[in-house]
Motif scaffolding. Structure first.
Motif, short mmCIF file in Angstrom:
data_model
loop_
_atom_site.label_atom_id
_atom_site.label_comp_id
_atom_site.label_asym_id
_atom_site.label_seq_id
_atom_site.Cartn_x
_atom_site.Cartn_y
_atom_site.Cartn_z
N LEU A 186 -7.09 -5.82 -15.40
CA LEU A 186 -6.25 -6.06 -16.50
C LEU A 186 -5.34 -4.92 -16.97
CD1 LEU A 186 -4.72 -8.26 -18.56
CD2 LEU A 186 -6.40 -7.13 -20.29
N LEU A 187 -3.95 -4.99 -16.85
CA LEU A 187 -3.18 -3.82 -17.52
C LEU A 187 -2.90 -4.05 -18.84
CD1 LEU A 187 -1.01 -1.29 -17.07
CD2 LEU A 187 0.25 -2.87 -15.79
N VAL A 188 -3.18 -3.10 -19.62
CA VAL A 188 -2.72 -2.98 -20.96
C VAL A 188 -1.74 -1.80 -21.15
CG1 VAL A 188 -3.59 -2.43 -23.25
CG2 VAL A 188 -4.85 -3.65 -21.78
N LEU A 189 -0.58 -2.02 -21.68
CA LEU A 189 0.47 -1.14 -21.76
C LEU A 189 1.32 -1.36 -23.04
CD1 LEU A 189 3.12 -2.78 -20.64
CD2 LEU A 189 2.55 -2.03 -18.60
N GLY A 190 2.00 -0.39 -23.37
CA GLY A 190 2.80 -0.23 -24.70
C GLY A 190 4.20 -0.93 -24.18
N THR A 191 4.67 -1.73 -24.98
CA THR A 191 5.85 -2.37 -24.92
C THR A 191 7.17 -1.72 -25.53
OG1 THR A 191 6.00 -4.11 -26.51
CG2 THR A 191 5.01 -4.56 -24.40
N GLN A 192 6.82 -0.57 -26.40
CA GLN A 192 7.71 -0.25 -27.19
C GLN A 192 7.80 1.39 -26.76
OE1 GLN A 192 5.82 -2.22 -30.25
NE2 GLN A 192 7.72 -3.20 -30.96
N TRP A 193 8.11 2.05 -28.00
CA TRP A 193 8.11 3.58 -27.78
C TRP A 193 6.74 4.32 -27.94
CZ3 TRP A 193 12.88 1.71 -30.07
CH2 TRP A 193 14.01 1.92 -29.21
N GLY A 194 5.73 3.63 -27.85
CA GLY A 194 4.51 4.21 -27.75
C GLY A 194 3.75 3.89 -29.35
N ASP A 195 2.35 4.32 -29.36
CA ASP A 195 1.95 4.02 -30.69
C ASP A 195 1.70 2.48 -31.19
OD1 ASP A 195 1.50 6.82 -30.64
OD2 ASP A 195 3.32 7.23 -31.71
N GLU A 196 1.63 1.68 -30.32
CA GLU A 196 1.82 0.18 -30.43
C GLU A 196 0.20 -0.35 -31.00
OE1 GLU A 196 2.58 1.43 -27.49
OE2 GLU A 196 4.85 1.01 -27.21
N GLY A 197 -0.59 0.75 -30.84
CA GLY A 197 -2.09 0.16 -31.05
C GLY A 197 -2.86 -0.01 -29.92
N LYS A 198 -2.53 0.51 -28.70
CA LYS A 198 -3.24 0.36 -27.42
C LYS A 198 -4.68 0.71 -27.49
CE LYS A 198 -0.21 3.26 -25.50
NZ LYS A 198 0.67 3.35 -26.52
N GLY A 199 -5.15 1.92 -28.07
CA GLY A 199 -6.51 2.25 -28.25
C GLY A 199 -7.11 1.33 -28.94
N LYS A 200 -6.87 0.97 -29.88
CA LYS A 200 -7.62 -0.26 -30.80
C LYS A 200 -7.81 -1.71 -29.76
CE LYS A 200 -7.71 -3.63 -33.92
NZ LYS A 200 -7.71 -4.17 -35.40
N ILE A 201 -6.72 -1.97 -28.94
CA ILE A 201 -7.06 -2.85 -28.13
C ILE A 201 -7.63 -2.84 -27.14
CG2 ILE A 201 -5.65 -5.02 -27.09
CD1 ILE A 201 -5.25 -4.80 -30.17
N VAL A 202 -7.72 -1.79 -26.65
CA VAL A 202 -8.53 -1.42 -25.20
C VAL A 202 -9.85 -1.18 -25.82
CG1 VAL A 202 -9.25 0.72 -23.70
CG2 VAL A 202 -6.71 -0.08 -23.86
N ASP A 203 -10.05 -0.73 -26.93
CA ASP A 203 -11.53 -0.92 -27.51
C ASP A 203 -12.16 -2.26 -27.63
OD1 ASP A 203 -13.78 0.67 -28.86
OD2 ASP A 203 -13.03 -0.64 -30.62
N PHE A 204 -11.28 -3.08 -28.11
CA PHE A 204 -11.76 -4.52 -28.36
C PHE A 204 -11.95 -5.14 -26.73
CE2 PHE A 204 -9.93 -8.79 -28.05
CZ PHE A 204 -10.92 -9.49 -28.76
N LEU A 205 -11.08 -4.75 -25.89
CA LEU A 205 -11.51 -5.62 -24.58
C LEU A 205 -12.17 -4.84 -23.64
CD1 LEU A 205 -7.33 -5.97 -23.62
CD2 LEU A 205 -8.92 -7.66 -24.18
N ALA A 206 -12.80 -3.55 -24.00
CA ALA A 206 -13.63 -3.03 -23.13
C ALA A 206 -14.98 -3.86 -22.68
CB ALA A 206 -13.98 -1.41 -23.58
N PRO A 207 -15.40 -4.52 -23.55
CA PRO A 207 -16.81 -5.32 -23.09
C PRO A 207 -16.66 -6.25 -22.00
CG PRO A 207 -16.77 -5.38 -25.53
CD PRO A 207 -15.22 -4.58 -25.03
N ALA A 208 -15.27 -6.56 -21.76
CA ALA A 208 -15.06 -7.61 -20.79
C ALA A 208 -15.00 -7.09 -19.36
CB ALA A 208 -13.63 -8.41 -21.02
N PHE A 209 -15.00 -5.60 -19.30
CA PHE A 209 -14.70 -4.65 -18.04
C PHE A 209 -15.90 -3.80 -17.75
CE2 PHE A 209 -10.71 -6.34 -19.64
CZ PHE A 209 -10.12 -6.61 -18.63
N ASP A 210 -15.81 -3.14 -16.73
CA ASP A 210 -16.67 -2.34 -16.00
C ASP A 210 -16.20 -0.92 -16.13
OD1 ASP A 210 -18.63 -4.24 -15.01
OD2 ASP A 210 -17.00 -4.77 -13.94
N ILE A 211 -15.00 -0.77 -15.88
CA ILE A 211 -14.14 0.72 -15.76
C ILE A 211 -12.87 0.57 -16.41
CG2 ILE A 211 -13.06 2.01 -13.94
CD1 ILE A 211 -14.81 0.65 -11.91
#
Ligand code: GDP
Ligand code: IMO
Ligand code: MG
Length: 440
Positions: free
Chosen positions: A4-29
Motif C-alpha cells: 500500500l502507498l500512503v501519501l499526502g493529498t495536500q501540502w504536507g502535514d496531513e497526519g501521514k505519520g499517525k496513519i502509517v503508525d496505525f497501518l503498520a501492523p498489517a505490513f512487514d516493511i
C-alpha cells in the motif's frame, strides 16, 4: 501481494505519520521513497510525542523492517541523530531492521549553504524551504554531481567527487562573499560517517523485490504531499522530489505493478508551510482558531502553518494523479469549535468556473474559491467508534466530500492518539485483503 502507498493529498502535514503508525501492523516493511529530513511525521508512543524526519514511521513497531530508498536525500548526521533520539525513548534499532539504499543521495555541508544563498537571492519570491539542503542536493543529483551513499565507502571516489563539487561551489561561495570550503575536513568527516553507516547500506531494490516475491507486504510512506511534488505541485513553490505515486517506482527501484493500493491522507481543512499560492487561505479569526485548535506549527521547523478551508479542487486533483483508492480524513475534530464550515468545490477565474486544478501559480494566486457551507455537527466525533452513529451533520459532510472528490473515505482520525481512529473495515478489506484483519 499487498503493498500500500500512503501519501499526502495536500501540502504536507496531513497526519501521514499517525496513519502509517496505525497501518503498520498489517505490513512487514515500511519504506520511504523520497524527500529527506525536511519531513516531520508525528506519532504518539505510549503517550509520548515522537517526530520522525528521515526514518520511516514504522520504526516504532519493533517487528517491522524500515527502508530508506534511493529516491531520498540522506543527511548522515540527521540519520544518526534520529537514531539517538529513538534510543533515548527506548527504541533500539539494529542495522538489520533499518536499511539505507546505496544509491540514495548524500546531503553535503555545502548544500544548506547554497540553499541559503538561493533563498536570499529570491528575495520576496523565496520558497520558504526547511533549509535542510534538500533542494541543492536534488539539484546535484539531476546535474550529475551528486554523492551517493555507496560513494562514502570508496575514499578515492569520494575525494574526487568532493573536489569536483567544490571546484564549482567555492566559486559561488566567493561570489556571494562566503568563505570557500576545504576538501580534507569534509572528506574525513564523510568517510567516517560512511563507515558508521555501512552496516545499514543495502541494495534496496533487490531486497524489496525479493521480499515481495516471498509474500512480504510493504507500506510505502510518502513524505510531503501531492501539491509539493516537483512536477505536479504548485511549482516553483514545491519541494524537489517526486512525492506522488510515480516516486515509488523511481525512488525504490520497483515496478508500478508492485503498488496494489493507494491511500490518500487528507486533512479536513488545508494548511501550508512556506510561500506559494493558497486559494482557500484564511487570514481571519476562523483561520486563527483552526491554527490554535489544530496546533498547526511545523513538526520540523516550528514555523506557524498557514491555515484555510478545505479545497476539494486541489484534493480531487491529487486523487486523480495518484489513483487514490481510499481517503483517510484527519483532524475534522479541529473544526468542531467553529460555527460554520466551508469547503471549496470550484474556482472562479476571470468570470469562469474551473474545477480542474490549474498548474500556473499566477492563476492560482488570482482564483476566487466558490464555497459550500456546512453547519457544525451537533456533538463531538472525538473517540467515536461506530461509523453509523456518527452525528448526521458530520455524515452529510462526509457524503458531500466523497461525491465531490469522487473517492471513498475509509477512515476518520478524530484526535492525536492512536485510539482516535474510526474506520470502515470493508473498505480496507478491498485494498488490504486478508491483511485488514491485522488492523487494531
Ligand atoms: P505528517 O507530516 O503528515 O505526518 O503530519 P504532521 O505530524 O506534520 O502533522 C500532523 C499533526 O496533527 C500532528 O501534530 C498530529 O499529532 C496531529 N494529528 C494527526 N491526526 C489528528 C487528528 O485526527 N486530530 C487532531 N486534533 N490532531 C491530529
Ligand atoms: P511532511 O512529510 C509540509 C515545504 C517547505 C517549503 C517547500 C520546500 O511533514 O508532510 P524543502 O525544504 O523541501 O526544499 O522546502 O516544501 N515542505 C513541507 N511542508 N510538510 C512537509 O513534510 C514538508 N517538507 C517540505 O515548507 O514550502
Ligand atoms: Mg509533517
Amino acid at each position: 501481494m499487498t503493498n500500500l502507498l500512503v501519501l499526502g493529498t495536500q501540502w504536507g502535514d496531513e497526519g501521514k505519520g499517525k496513519i502509517v503508525d496505525f497501518l503498520a501492523p498489517a505490513f512487514d516493511i515500511v519504506a520511504r521513497y523520497q524527500g529527506g529530513h525536511n519531513a516531520g511525521h508525528t506519532v504518539y508512543l505510549r503517550g509520548k510525542k515522537i517526530v520522525l524526519h528521515l526514518i520511516p514511521s514504522g520504526i516504532l513497531h519493533p517487528d517491522k523492517i524500515c527502508v530508506i530508498g534511493n529516491g531520498l536525500v540522506v543527511s548522515p548526521q540527521a540519520f544518526f541523530k534520529e537514531l539517538e533520539e529513538l534510543k533515548a525513548l527506548g527504541v533500539e534499532v539494529k542495522p538489520g531492521r533499518l536499511l539505507v539504499s546505496r544509491s540514495a543521495q548524500v546531503i553535503m555541508p555545502y548544500h544548506p549553504l547554497l540553499e541559503k544563498i538561493a533563498e536570499q537571492s529570491r528575495g520576496q519570491k523565496m520558497i520558504g524551504t526547511t533549509c535542510r539542503g534538500i533542494g541543492p542536493c536534488y539539484e546535484d543529483k539531476a546535474a550529475r554531481w551528486g554523492i551517493r551513499v555507496g560513494d562514502l565507502l570508496e575514499p578515492e571516489i569520494l575525494k574526487e567527487k568532493i573536489e569536483a563539487s567544490l571546484a564549482i561551489k567555492n566559486k559561488i561561495f566567493e561570489a556571494f562573499g562566503n568563505q570557500p570550503l576545504q576538501v580534507e575536513p569534509i572528506l574525513e568527516e564523510y568517510q567516517a560517517l560512511g563507515e558508521k553507516l555501512s552496516p545499514y547500506i543495502t541494495d534496496v531494490s533487490v531486497f524489496l523485490s525479493q521480499q515481495i516475491k516471498s509474500g512480504q507486504s510493504v507500506l510505502f510512506e510518502g513524505a510531503q504531499g501531492a501539491l509539493l511534488d516537483l512536477d505536479h505541485g504548485t511549482y516553483p513553490y514545491v519541494t524537489s522530489s517526486s512525492c506522488t505515486a510515480g516516486g515509488v517506482c523511481t525512488g525504490l527501484g520497483l515496478s508500478p505493478r508492485d503498488i496494489t493500493g493507494v491511500l490518500g491522507i487528507t486533512k479536513a481543512y488545508t494548511t501550508r508551510v512556506g510561500s506559494g499560492p493558497f486559494p482557500t487561505e484564511l487570514k481571519d479569526e476562523a483561520g486563527a482558531l483552526i491554527a490554535r485548535k489544530g496546533d498547526e506549527f511545523g513538526a520540523t521547523t516550528g514555523r506557524a502553518r498557514r491555515c484555510g478551508w478545505f479545497d476539494a479542487v486541489a484534493v480531487r486533483y491529487a486523487c486523480r494523479i495518484n489513483g487514490v483508492d481510499l481517503i483517510a480524513l484527519t483532524k475534522p475534530d479541529v473544526l468542531e469549535e467553529l460555527t460554520e464550515i466551508k469547503a471549496c468545490y470550484a474556482y472562479r477565474y476571470k468570470g469562469t468556473l474551473i474545477r480542474d486544478f490549474p498548474s500556473e501559480p499566477w492563476i492560482l494566486e488570482r482564483v476566487e474559491p466558490e464555497y459550500r457551507s456546512f453547519p457544525v455537527w451537533s456533538r463531538s466525533i472525538h473517540r467515536q467508534k461506530d461509523w453509523a452513529s456518527l452525528p448526521a451533520g458530520f455524515l452529510d459532510y462526509l457524503n458531500w466530500l466523497e461525491d465531490t472528490l469522487e473517492t471513498r473515505i475509509g477512515l476518520i482520525s478524530t484526535g492525536v492518539d492512536r485510539e482516535d481512529i474510526i474506520y470502515r473495515r470493508e473498505e480496507f478489506q478491498k485494498i488490504l485483503g486478508q491483511r485488514a484483519e491485522l488492523l487494531a
